[in-house]
Write a protein that holds these residues in place. Structure first.
Motif, PDB file in Angstrom:
ATOM      1  N   ARG A  44      -5.951  -6.869  -5.215  1.00  0.00           N
ATOM      2  CA  ARG A  44      -5.534  -6.198  -6.458  1.00  0.00           C
ATOM      3  C   ARG A  44      -5.668  -4.682  -6.380  1.00  0.00           C
ATOM      4  O   ARG A  44      -5.490  -3.994  -7.387  1.00  0.00           O
ATOM      5  N   ARG A  45      -6.054  -4.184  -5.231  1.00  0.00           N
ATOM      6  CA  ARG A  45      -6.254  -2.740  -5.104  1.00  0.00           C
ATOM      7  C   ARG A  45      -5.027  -2.058  -4.545  1.00  0.00           C
ATOM      8  O   ARG A  45      -4.363  -2.580  -3.650  1.00  0.00           O
ATOM      9  N   PHE A  46      -4.760  -0.884  -5.084  1.00  0.00           N
ATOM     10  CA  PHE A  46      -3.756  -0.014  -4.477  1.00  0.00           C
ATOM     11  C   PHE A  46      -4.476   1.193  -3.901  1.00  0.00           C
ATOM     12  O   PHE A  46      -5.445   1.700  -4.499  1.00  0.00           O
ATOM     13  N   LEU A  47      -4.002   1.667  -2.782  1.00  0.00           N
ATOM     14  CA  LEU A  47      -4.400   2.983  -2.278  1.00  0.00           C
ATOM     15  C   LEU A  47      -3.092   3.695  -1.972  1.00  0.00           C
ATOM     16  O   LEU A  47      -2.205   3.120  -1.331  1.00  0.00           O
ATOM     17  N   GLN A  48      -2.958   4.905  -2.515  1.00  0.00           N
ATOM     18  CA  GLN A  48      -1.699   5.609  -2.297  1.00  0.00           C
ATOM     19  C   GLN A  48      -1.954   7.036  -1.832  1.00  0.00           C
ATOM     20  O   GLN A  48      -2.862   7.715  -2.318  1.00  0.00           O
ATOM     21  N   VAL A  49      -1.154   7.450  -0.891  1.00  0.00           N
ATOM     22  CA  VAL A  49      -1.130   8.838  -0.429  1.00  0.00           C
ATOM     23  C   VAL A  49       0.206   9.424  -0.856  1.00  0.00           C
ATOM     24  O   VAL A  49       1.251   8.801  -0.652  1.00  0.00           O
ATOM     25  N   LEU A  50       0.160  10.588  -1.478  1.00  0.00           N
ATOM     26  CA  LEU A  50       1.391  11.285  -1.876  1.00  0.00           C
ATOM     27  C   LEU A  50       1.277  12.708  -1.373  1.00  0.00           C
ATOM     28  O   LEU A  50       0.243  13.358  -1.568  1.00  0.00           O
ATOM     29  N   GLU A  51       2.335  13.209  -0.784  1.00  0.00           N
ATOM     30  CA  GLU A  51       2.295  14.580  -0.270  1.00  0.00           C
ATOM     31  C   GLU A  51       3.614  15.274  -0.577  1.00  0.00           C
ATOM     32  O   GLU A  51       4.671  14.634  -0.617  1.00  0.00           O
ATOM     33  N   GLY A  52       3.515  16.580  -0.824  1.00  0.00           N
ATOM     34  CA  GLY A  52       4.720  17.351  -1.135  1.00  0.00           C
ATOM     35  C   GLY A  52       4.360  18.561  -1.980  1.00  0.00           C
ATOM     36  O   GLY A  52       3.191  18.917  -2.117  1.00  0.00           O
ATOM     37  N   PRO A  53       5.378  19.195  -2.571  1.00  0.00           N
ATOM     38  CA  PRO A  53       5.139  20.384  -3.398  1.00  0.00           C
ATOM     39  C   PRO A  53       4.248  20.050  -4.602  1.00  0.00           C
ATOM     40  O   PRO A  53       4.348  18.949  -5.164  1.00  0.00           O
ATOM     41  N   LEU A  73      -7.761   4.453 -12.104  1.00  0.00           N
ATOM     42  CA  LEU A  73      -7.360   5.325 -10.997  1.00  0.00           C
ATOM     43  C   LEU A  73      -8.517   6.254 -10.636  1.00  0.00           C
ATOM     44  O   LEU A  73      -9.148   6.834 -11.514  1.00  0.00           O
ATOM     45  N   VAL A  74      -8.801   6.344  -9.368  1.00  0.00           N
ATOM     46  CA  VAL A  74      -9.826   7.267  -8.877  1.00  0.00           C
ATOM     47  C   VAL A  74      -9.192   8.163  -7.820  1.00  0.00           C
ATOM     48  O   VAL A  74      -8.670   7.672  -6.811  1.00  0.00           O
ATOM     49  N   GLU A  75      -9.216   9.457  -8.123  1.00  0.00           N
ATOM     50  CA  GLU A  75      -8.656  10.411  -7.168  1.00  0.00           C
ATOM     51  C   GLU A  75      -9.671  10.618  -6.051  1.00  0.00           C
ATOM     52  O   GLU A  75     -10.786  11.068  -6.303  1.00  0.00           O
ATOM     53  N   LEU A  76      -9.321  10.242  -4.844  1.00  0.00           N
ATOM     54  CA  LEU A  76     -10.267  10.358  -3.727  1.00  0.00           C
ATOM     55  C   LEU A  76     -10.216  11.742  -3.112  1.00  0.00           C
ATOM     56  O   LEU A  76     -11.227  12.268  -2.666  1.00  0.00           O
ATOM     57  N   SER A  77      -9.042  12.318  -3.061  1.00  0.00           N
ATOM     58  CA  SER A  77      -8.960  13.683  -2.544  1.00  0.00           C
ATOM     59  C   SER A  77      -7.649  14.318  -2.952  1.00  0.00           C
ATOM     60  O   SER A  77      -6.657  13.634  -3.218  1.00  0.00           O
ATOM     61  N   ARG A  78      -7.688  15.632  -3.068  1.00  0.00           N
ATOM     62  CA  ARG A  78      -6.478  16.392  -3.303  1.00  0.00           C
ATOM     63  C   ARG A  78      -6.672  17.735  -2.634  1.00  0.00           C
ATOM     64  O   ARG A  78      -7.631  18.444  -2.954  1.00  0.00           O
ATOM     65  N   ALA A 115      -8.979  13.601   9.722  1.00  0.00           N
ATOM     66  CA  ALA A 115     -10.189  12.783   9.824  1.00  0.00           C
ATOM     67  C   ALA A 115     -10.660  12.273   8.463  1.00  0.00           C
ATOM     68  O   ALA A 115     -11.118  11.134   8.342  1.00  0.00           O
ATOM     69  N   THR A 116     -10.522  13.113   7.413  1.00  0.00           N
ATOM     70  CA  THR A 116     -10.977  12.704   6.084  1.00  0.00           C
ATOM     71  C   THR A 116     -10.142  11.540   5.572  1.00  0.00           C
ATOM     72  O   THR A 116     -10.658  10.534   5.075  1.00  0.00           O
ATOM     73  N   LEU A 117      -8.839  11.696   5.715  1.00  0.00           N
ATOM     74  CA  LEU A 117      -7.930  10.660   5.247  1.00  0.00           C
ATOM     75  C   LEU A 117      -8.154   9.366   6.032  1.00  0.00           C
ATOM     76  O   LEU A 117      -8.166   8.273   5.470  1.00  0.00           O
ATOM     77  N   GLN A 118      -8.364   9.530   7.318  1.00  0.00           N
ATOM     78  CA  GLN A 118      -8.622   8.381   8.175  1.00  0.00           C
ATOM     79  C   GLN A 118      -9.869   7.627   7.695  1.00  0.00           C
ATOM     80  O   GLN A 118      -9.858   6.399   7.583  1.00  0.00           O
ATOM     81  N   ALA A 119     -10.920   8.387   7.358  1.00  0.00           N
ATOM     82  CA  ALA A 119     -12.157   7.766   6.872  1.00  0.00           C
ATOM     83  C   ALA A 119     -11.898   7.036   5.556  1.00  0.00           C
ATOM     84  O   ALA A 119     -12.437   5.950   5.304  1.00  0.00           O
ATOM     85  N   GLN A 120     -11.041   7.616   4.693  1.00  0.00           N
ATOM     86  CA  GLN A 120     -10.744   6.971   3.409  1.00  0.00           C
ATOM     87  C   GLN A 120      -9.996   5.657   3.606  1.00  0.00           C
ATOM     88  O   GLN A 120     -10.283   4.665   2.952  1.00  0.00           O
ATOM     89  N   PHE A 121      -9.051   5.660   4.512  1.00  0.00           N
ATOM     90  CA  PHE A 121      -8.335   4.418   4.800  1.00  0.00           C
ATOM     91  C   PHE A 121      -9.288   3.373   5.351  1.00  0.00           C
ATOM     92  O   PHE A 121      -9.246   2.213   4.957  1.00  0.00           O
ATOM     93  N   ARG A 122     -10.145   3.797   6.238  1.00  0.00           N
ATOM     94  CA  ARG A 122     -11.073   2.842   6.848  1.00  0.00           C
ATOM     95  C   ARG A 122     -12.009   2.245   5.805  1.00  0.00           C
ATOM     96  O   ARG A 122     -12.270   1.053   5.804  1.00  0.00           O
TER      97      ARG A 122
END
Ligand SMILES: Cc1cc2nc3c(=O)[nH]c(=O)nc-3n(C[C@H](O)[C@H](O)[C@H](O)COP(=O)(O)O)c2cc1C
Length: 132
Positions: A44-53, A73-78, A115-122
């Motif tokens: 039931r979990r979503f994890l989403q990465v969005l990138e752009g302007p 929704l929890v913002e993990l990083s921006r 590396a940060t994003l990689q750790a979040q996915f893991r």
């Protein structure tokens, strides 16, 4: 250019139709706003990465937050990024149920060079594995 990563929880078990519907809308809007990214569905979990302007990210994230299909929704990083990790993907999608987790994480993180994003996915995958 910025990259945002968040997790959320779906109100129901996300079936194929729901995921397809989300992807159809996302790809149409994201193409228009020059956004790329990846949606990972794990139980039931979503994890989403969005990138752009920045403006595009802001607008998309507001729409996403208002979507009643998910909550918590929890913002993990921006943060600002120099280059896209998901160039060419207006919204990629990976379902992690019933798949070899290690293989999936390796395939995903190969693309990232962050590396940060990689750790979040893991940790997302690890969390999903223990929660399942
Ligand atoms: C997990 C999840 C991820 C989503 N990702 C995006 C996205 O990347 N881009 C987007 O425009 N909408 C995304 N949506 C859909 C939006 O929440 C919203 O329904 C949609 O943008 C409304 O667009 P419309 O007004 O053009 O129909 C997502 C929804 C969910 C539940």
């Amino acid at each position: 250019m910025e990259r945002i990563v968040y997790i959320s929880t779906c109100r129901t078990d996300p079936d194929r139709d729901m995921v397809q519907d989300i992807l159809r809308t996302s790809r149409r809007n994201n193409r228009q706003d020059d956004l790329t990214g990846l949606l990972v569905v794990g139980g039931r979990r979503f994890l989403q990465v969005l990138e752009g302007p920045t403006a595009g990210i802001d607008a998309a994230y507001e729409r996403i937050k208002a979507d009643p299909r998910h909550f918590a929704l929890v913002e993990l990083s921006r943060r600002p990024v120099a280059a896209r990790a998901f160039a060419g993907w207006n919204m990629g999608c990976e379902q992690i149920d019933g798949e070899d987790m290690t293989g999936l994480v390796d395939r995903l993180t190969e693309k990232l060079g962050d590396a940060t994003l990689q750790a979040q996915f893991r940790s997302f995958v690890a969390l999903h594995r223990t929660a399942a």
